[in-house]
Design a protein around this motif. Structure first.
Motif, mmCIF file in Angstrom:
data_model
loop_
_atom_site.group_PDB
_atom_site.id
_atom_site.type_symbol
_atom_site.label_atom_id
_atom_site.label_comp_id
_atom_site.label_asym_id
_atom_site.label_seq_id
_atom_site.Cartn_x
_atom_site.Cartn_y
_atom_site.Cartn_z
ATOM 1 N N ARG A 5 1.065 -1.098 0.232
ATOM 2 C CA ARG A 5 -0.068 -0.483 -0.239
ATOM 3 C C ARG A 5 0.605 1.297 -0.228
ATOM 4 O O ARG A 5 0.684 2.457 -0.519
ATOM 5 C CB ARG A 5 -0.978 0.032 1.041
ATOM 6 N N GLN B 151 2.271 3.792 -5.773
ATOM 7 C CA GLN B 151 1.663 3.994 -7.457
ATOM 8 C C GLN B 151 -0.200 3.135 -8.129
ATOM 9 O O GLN B 151 -0.208 4.297 -8.572
ATOM 10 C CB GLN B 151 2.727 3.561 -8.408
ATOM 11 N N HIS B 152 -0.318 1.559 -7.693
ATOM 12 C CA HIS B 152 -1.307 1.520 -8.115
ATOM 13 C C HIS B 152 -2.151 1.701 -7.104
ATOM 14 O O HIS B 152 -3.407 2.119 -7.241
ATOM 15 C CB HIS B 152 -1.449 -0.104 -7.714
ATOM 16 N N GLN C 37 -3.050 5.383 -8.393
ATOM 17 C CA GLN C 37 -4.116 5.332 -9.903
ATOM 18 C C GLN C 37 -5.185 5.093 -9.666
ATOM 19 O O GLN C 37 -6.367 5.364 -10.348
ATOM 20 C CB GLN C 37 -3.162 4.974 -10.782
ATOM 21 N N ARG C 38 -6.036 5.101 -8.116
ATOM 22 C CA ARG C 38 -7.875 4.592 -8.350
ATOM 23 C C ARG C 38 -8.056 5.930 -7.891
ATOM 24 O O ARG C 38 -7.867 7.013 -7.472
ATOM 25 C CB ARG C 38 -7.399 3.587 -7.081
#
Length: 197
Positions: A173, A192-193, A196-197
């Motif tokens: 996270r 980063q993931h 990008q939410r």
């Protein structure tokens, strides 16, 4: 005598801040070495003061002092010490001093062991809310988050918040750089993931 030394140290730090901010390429290595050592002593004094702040009764006055303390520490690291290390990398050994920030005393561990899973999630969410897409010192993230948690979590030690930062990194996270066992020597940002939410 102590107050005079502290005032003198503060003045030297302010003078050095002006030198570094406005003429970083003009600093000689011997001056940079002296400044670096002065900043290390000042950071040590700030760490000592931080312990006193955390022992104060929770409330707006303590929160205000903790925020100011965090700002000063981050400024000293990023705006004063970092330019010296950028110019003279050999100044920074990169070796953390002192015990790990994640180390808990037995009484602190006992308080942490009474936390529920929901309370741990609440601490995690507060830590994540203190992060962003840019790198932040873990000490700043922990300092901010620890003043934002509900009253029933006010007595949870900052070392546990540092442990939870490590857990959030391990869970993907947060992204990290540096030594997560030492808050002053590490930085985090939202993964980063997640960002990008």
């Amino acid at each position: 005598m102590r107050k005079m030394l502290d005032a003198d140290l503060c003045q030297r730090i302010l003078d050095a801040r002006c030198i570094v901010a406005y003429a970083p390429t003009m600093i000689r290595q011997q001056d940079a070495e002296a400044l670096y050592q002065a900043y290390e002593r000042a950071l040590g004094a700030l760490s000592e003061a931080e312990a006193f702040l955390w022992n104060m009764s929770k409330g707006p006055a303590r929160d205000k002092l903790l925020h100011a303390h965090s700002d000063i520490t981050v400024d000293m690291l990023s705006r004063l010490r970092a330019p010296l290390v950028l110019q003279f990398p050999e100044l920074d050994s990169g070796t953390p001093k002192g015990p790990p920030s994640t180390l808990l005393e037995p009484g602190e561990q006992e308080a942490v062991s009474r936390l529920t899973a929901a309370q741990t999630r609440e601490i995690d969410e507060t830590l994540l809310a203190a992060c962003g897409p840019s790198w932040k010192k873990v000490a700043s993230v922990v300092g901010t988050a620890s003043t934002q948690v509900p009253e029933q979590l006010a007595e949870i030690p900052v070392g546990y918040f540092a442990q939870r930062v490590k857990a959030l990194v391990e869970a993907g996270r947060l992204e990290a750089q540096g030594d997560l066992d030492h808050m002053r020597y590490s930085e985090v940002r939202l993964a980063q993931h997640v960002n990008q939410r």
